[in-house]
Design a protein around this motif. Sequence first.
Motif, short mmCIF file in Angstrom:
data_model
loop_
_atom_site.label_atom_id
_atom_site.label_comp_id
_atom_site.label_asym_id
_atom_site.label_seq_id
_atom_site.Cartn_x
_atom_site.Cartn_y
_atom_site.Cartn_z
N ASP A 134 65.18 2.79 3.43
CA ASP A 134 65.21 4.24 3.67
C ASP A 134 64.05 4.94 2.98
O ASP A 134 63.35 5.75 3.58
CB ASP A 134 66.49 4.84 3.08
CG ASP A 134 67.60 4.88 4.10
OD1 ASP A 134 67.37 4.39 5.22
OD2 ASP A 134 68.68 5.40 3.76
N HIS A 135 63.89 4.62 1.70
CA HIS A 135 62.83 5.27 0.92
C HIS A 135 61.45 4.87 1.42
O HIS A 135 60.53 5.69 1.41
CB HIS A 135 62.98 4.93 -0.57
CG HIS A 135 64.04 5.73 -1.26
ND1 HIS A 135 63.91 7.06 -1.56
CD2 HIS A 135 65.27 5.37 -1.70
CE1 HIS A 135 65.01 7.51 -2.17
NE2 HIS A 135 65.85 6.48 -2.27
N ARG A 137 60.67 4.12 4.52
CA ARG A 137 60.45 4.86 5.77
C ARG A 137 60.10 6.31 5.51
O ARG A 137 59.25 6.88 6.17
CB ARG A 137 61.71 4.80 6.64
CG ARG A 137 61.86 3.47 7.32
CD ARG A 137 62.86 3.52 8.47
NE ARG A 137 63.30 2.15 8.75
CZ ARG A 137 64.48 1.67 8.41
NH1 ARG A 137 65.37 2.43 7.81
NH2 ARG A 137 64.76 0.41 8.68
N ARG A 138 60.73 6.92 4.53
CA ARG A 138 60.44 8.32 4.21
C ARG A 138 59.20 8.46 3.36
O ARG A 138 58.86 9.56 2.93
CB ARG A 138 61.60 8.92 3.42
CG ARG A 138 62.84 9.08 4.20
CD ARG A 138 63.87 9.64 3.27
NE ARG A 138 65.16 9.73 3.91
CZ ARG A 138 65.98 10.77 3.77
NH1 ARG A 138 65.65 11.78 3.00
NH2 ARG A 138 67.12 10.78 4.38
N LYS A 139 58.62 7.34 3.05
CA LYS A 139 57.41 7.31 2.21
C LYS A 139 57.66 7.90 0.82
O LYS A 139 56.76 8.41 0.16
CB LYS A 139 56.25 8.05 2.89
CG LYS A 139 55.93 7.50 4.27
CD LYS A 139 54.47 7.71 4.60
CE LYS A 139 53.99 6.85 5.75
NZ LYS A 139 54.88 6.67 6.88
N THR A 140 58.89 7.85 0.38
CA THR A 140 59.19 8.29 -0.97
C THR A 140 59.12 7.12 -1.94
O THR A 140 59.25 7.28 -3.14
CB THR A 140 60.58 8.95 -1.04
OG1 THR A 140 61.51 8.13 -0.33
CG2 THR A 140 60.55 10.32 -0.43
#
Length: 572
Positions: A134-135, A137-140
């Motif tokens: 998830d992170h 993909r969100r580039k976080t």
Amino acid sequence: MRFNELDLSNELLRAVDELGFEEMTEIQAKSIPLLLEGRDVIGRSNTGTGKTAAFGIPAVESITDLDRGTVRVLVLCPTRELALQANEEMRKFAKYKHGVKTSAVYGGASMEKQIHELKRGANIVVGTPGRVMDHIRRKTLKLGELRTIILDEADEMLNMGFREDIEEILTNVPEDRQTVLFSATMPPEILALTEKYQREPVQVAIKSTQRTVESVEQFYFEVAMGRKTDALKLLLAAYSPASAMVFCNTKVMVDQLTEELVKAGFRAAGLHGDMKQIQRTQVMNSFKNKTTAILIATDVAARGIDVSGVDAVFNYDLPQDNEYYIHRIGRTGRAGKSGTAYTLISGRRQLFDLKAVEKFIHAEIREMPLPDKADILSLKKETMIRDISSADADHIAYDILDRLASVGVSAKEAAARLLTARLRAETASLPELDSARPLKKGKRSGAKTVKVDINIGRSHRIAPNFILGALVDATGMSGKDFGKIDIFDEHTTVEIPEAEKEYILESANPMKINGHKVEVKLWNGVSYKDKPQRRPERNLPDRRRRAYGDRKKSEVFSDYIPDRKKRSKKRH
Ligand code: ADP
Ligand code: MG
């Protein structure tokens, strides 16, 4: 080998020393030097052998001041609890290395908070594969500068369906990274993963599981079918462990059992993967601080959870995999303390499974009788004597005693009445003890019975031992669990313990008797005498009359012990 023999920074040695670690565990001694060199490692060892430090110490040591704000190490764990636990332990190793910032990311918790924490410059990230993806993909979470990736409990992650996430993460990190994999078992899927993603990995394994098993005394109890919950209540009442884990194979069973135990007044709580993160954290915390005495869990939810001071482990169900048995009982008897493991089994099949576990662990699991009410009372008596000897009393209590004396109740009589009340309260919710025993031959133990109806009878040339043999085979119960067998021309009724009826109907359908597929139903209770259409015996062909003619209408074969050889001989 001791930690101070390793080439570690003073900061790290100091932190390790504060944790009370001196000697390395076997897996640590074998893998830490390789990991410090930067090698890829495949580590195989069981729960409780110190894997977190095995990968955590080199990971923390690899971080320098130049790594501020860049994620250098990623640890993947199967569950949120494990991620939190590994994160906490790494933080302890990093106590004096101020440049190290660790951060945990896992599902079921606020994304915002995690993003905020990541932004504050984590260089070690511990997380579950789904949330890590998830992170990404969100580039976080940026892994472009990653140096080391660690897969902790890799077999469990694959079991939980994280393969795709893991592979995607592995293809999204720099190729010249270090890849470390720890797993309790090495199924082919794991080996495939190591072949694809590791470079000249060194295999490190610890010889045996003896370490965990040796310090744990192991017992089993034979319990009548359908009576495990009652048996467990008795055991918990008898031993009153301050901290115990109970393992079930399904989430549904965890929920049911938790409800039953809470209703019976035990300080119990359940833990499984379907629960919300916040609930799970609450449960874990209350178990760690001993507010909850009994934690009921599935293998997956409890995997790798490290709680000290667990007195006893109860296997409500035998685990589906022998390795799990070792993981489970390894929760007790940690850190040099002794512990006890109790396994509940019902029926012949589970007894076979238990024998297989025994062979697998090369240790004896001894049979113990279930405690009865007298046992429990005498244990309670000892506890009360101990408790009261060391307790103190308030002034108001003496006032009450004075008042009682003035109405003719002596202090001794008052104390006796109070003790009686407490004993009654503590034993009130105990299950009916006799019903925990199987139906006995001849005189029944008072357990309620019902009848099942099987659509096969004399006209199919069937004998009671065929029926009983088939029921014993299908249910894994003992011949003694079945009562009277009445064979009629077209059908047969069998007396069974009422408590077992659902289990029996479920496991005996479908069932074959002497080559005939039969249906087993609950008998509707209509007496057979009421059924005039029964074929008169004299209408039977000669050969059949010879076979059954001199036999009573029905016979009790309740002490029949199944024996395949005998049975098949009779058939021919
Ligand atoms: P695993 O991941 O193999 O199940 P953990 O890393 O959770 O095992 O370690 C189990 C327990 O042993 C933890 O409480 C940990 O702090 C402790 N431990 C680990 N290594 C050592 C050591 N060298 N000496 C003493 N205790 C240790
Ligand atoms: Mg671990």
